[in-house]
Enzyme design. Structure first.
Site, PDB file in Angstrom:
ATOM      1  CD  GLU A  15      -2.779  -1.125   2.462  1.00  0.00           C
ATOM      2  OE1 GLU A  15      -3.739  -0.330   2.485  1.00  0.00           O
ATOM      3  OE2 GLU A  15      -2.507  -1.876   3.407  1.00  0.00           O
ATOM      4  CB  SER A 153      -5.136  -0.967  -0.605  1.00  0.00           C
ATOM      5  OG  SER A 153      -4.874   0.209   0.099  1.00  0.00           O
ATOM      6  CE1 TYR A 223      -7.146   3.842  -2.523  1.00  0.00           C
ATOM      7  CE2 TYR A 223      -6.613   1.545  -2.889  1.00  0.00           C
ATOM      8  CZ  TYR A 223      -6.891   2.580  -2.036  1.00  0.00           C
ATOM      9  OH  TYR A 223      -6.908   2.349  -0.681  1.00  0.00           O
ATOM     10  NE  ARG A 261     -13.319   1.881   4.566  1.00  0.00           N
ATOM     11  CZ  ARG A 261     -12.128   1.639   4.028  1.00  0.00           C
ATOM     12  NH1 ARG A 261     -11.255   2.616   3.845  1.00  0.00           N
ATOM     13  NH2 ARG A 261     -11.801   0.401   3.686  1.00  0.00           N
ATOM     14  CG  ASP A 263     -14.866  -1.244   5.187  1.00  0.00           C
ATOM     15  OD1 ASP A 263     -15.150  -0.079   5.534  1.00  0.00           O
ATOM     16  OD2 ASP A 263     -13.814  -1.534   4.588  1.00  0.00           O
ATOM     17  CD  GLU A 275     -11.092  -4.780   5.018  1.00  0.00           C
ATOM     18  OE1 GLU A 275     -10.908  -5.918   4.545  1.00  0.00           O
ATOM     19  OE2 GLU A 275     -10.416  -3.797   4.701  1.00  0.00           O
ATOM     20  CG  ASN A 277      -9.807  -0.556   6.506  1.00  0.00           C
ATOM     21  OD1 ASN A 277      -8.889  -1.076   5.921  1.00  0.00           O
ATOM     22  ND2 ASN A 277     -11.083  -0.908   6.288  1.00  0.00           N
ATOM     23  N   GLY A 281      -7.729   5.383   4.082  1.00  0.00           N
ATOM     24  CA  GLY A 281      -7.285   6.418   3.146  1.00  0.00           C
ATOM     25  C   GLY A 281      -7.719   7.791   3.616  1.00  0.00           C
TER      26      GLY A 281
END
Length: 312
Positions: A15, A153, A223, A261, A263, A275, A277, A281
């Site tokens: 990443e 990512s 991305y 974050r 999810d 998951e 994070n 980002g």
């Protein structure tokens, strides 16, 4: 008087480029009237470099960090998000943004996160842990998603719909980690919830974001500029409440700080955790800043809240 903030990006994981973008975004987004940014970059080979791209040893890095009031680590993935940089800051007695050692390590480990969530009564996708020795004998049980246990990512993530695809999917995941997860495919909407621990200690959840599309939300989708993010997601009140409650519960149970974050897949039976994070980002156009912008908290204000909430 400005606050001196070290912003760390790069790193040795897959990443690296994503982390550089996050660090550049944060460095530009911090209000220059309040913050003096000191950029530091970790190369793919592990070499630290300063603002002028000069290589430094760890003693030089420590000297620079000691001259800063806050460290803002933005290294995604292993040797960064997994608690590594938090440990460096804690050993050096430095205030830093984000989750501590334990929370970073737990959340980075998707298998451990599943165990915590299940203990809390929060659903996760049925799955199993696969190691390198067990990969050749892993049986086909139907459509699955294969992913590394500790990578981010969406690197190394594959949706496998045919038996012949299982072996190459495991090889791709195990090329990035010594362990992989094989999980049942979950039919549901992909919904993300951002949780922030404010400087005063209060926990707040931003309006949820929906990722609209078919198939796996992989690295290219994430991305490549084609991702369709809808924020706030259009949800029934009961679903929105269930998602927020689950996100706040997991965040607190893992011991997270700063922003994370969380999810989910939203199914007919309710939220299924995917998951967590702890170093998501953080460019202005990343998912977390978009969610808080929908709540009226602009990018610079979000960064200011994170820096003010820095801890040791």
């Amino acid at each position: 008087m400005t606050t001196r903030v070290a912003v760390i990006g790069g790193g040795q994981s897959c990443e690296h480029e994503v982390s550089l973008a996050s660090a550049a975004g944060v460095a530009a987004g911090l209000d220059p009237t309040s913050y003096d940014v000191v950029p530091l970059t970790i190369g793919r080979d592990g070499t630290w470099r300063d603002r002028g791209w000069r290589p430094m040893g760890l003693s030089g890095v420590a000297q620079i960090l000691r001259g800063c009031e806050v460290v803002f680590p933005l290294v995604h993935g292993p040797r960064g998000e997994d608690g590594t940089l938090a440990a460096l800051c804690e050993l050096a007695g430095l205030r830093y943004v984000g989750s501590g050692v334990g929370a970073g390590a737990l959340a980075m480990d998707k298998w451990a996160t599943k165990l915590v969530a299940n203990a809390l009564g929060i659903a996760t996708a049925p799955g199993r842990l696969v190691t390198v020795p067990g990969a050749p004998i892993e049986p086909w049980t139907g459509p699955v998603v294969v992913k590394p246990v500790a990578a981010g990512s969406s690197r190394g993530v594959s949706k496998v719909c045919e038996p012949d695809g299982l072996r190459p999917a495991l090889e791709a995941a195990l090329a990035l980690d010594s362990r992989a997860l094989v999980e049942d495919v979950i039919a549901g909407r992909e919904i993300d919830v951002a949780v922030l621990r404010c400087a005063d200690g209060a926990l707040v959840a931003a309006p949820p974001l929906e990722i609209v599309g078919d198939g796996v939300f992989d690295y290219d989708a994430k991305y490549g500029g084609a991702a369709d993010f809808r924020v706030p997601a259009v949800l029934e009140e009961r679903d929105a409440k269930a998602l927020e409650d689950a996100a706040l519960t997991v965040y607190a149970a893992l011991g997270c700080s700063g922003v994370a974050r969380v999810d989910f897949f939203l199914t007919d039976a309710g939220p299924v955790l995917n998951e967590v994070n702890t170093t998501p980002g953080m460019t202005e156009h990343s998912q977390v800043p978009r969610m808080f912008a929908a709540a009226g908290l602009g990018y610079s204000d979000l960064l200011d809240e994170l820096v003010r909430g820095a801890h040791r």
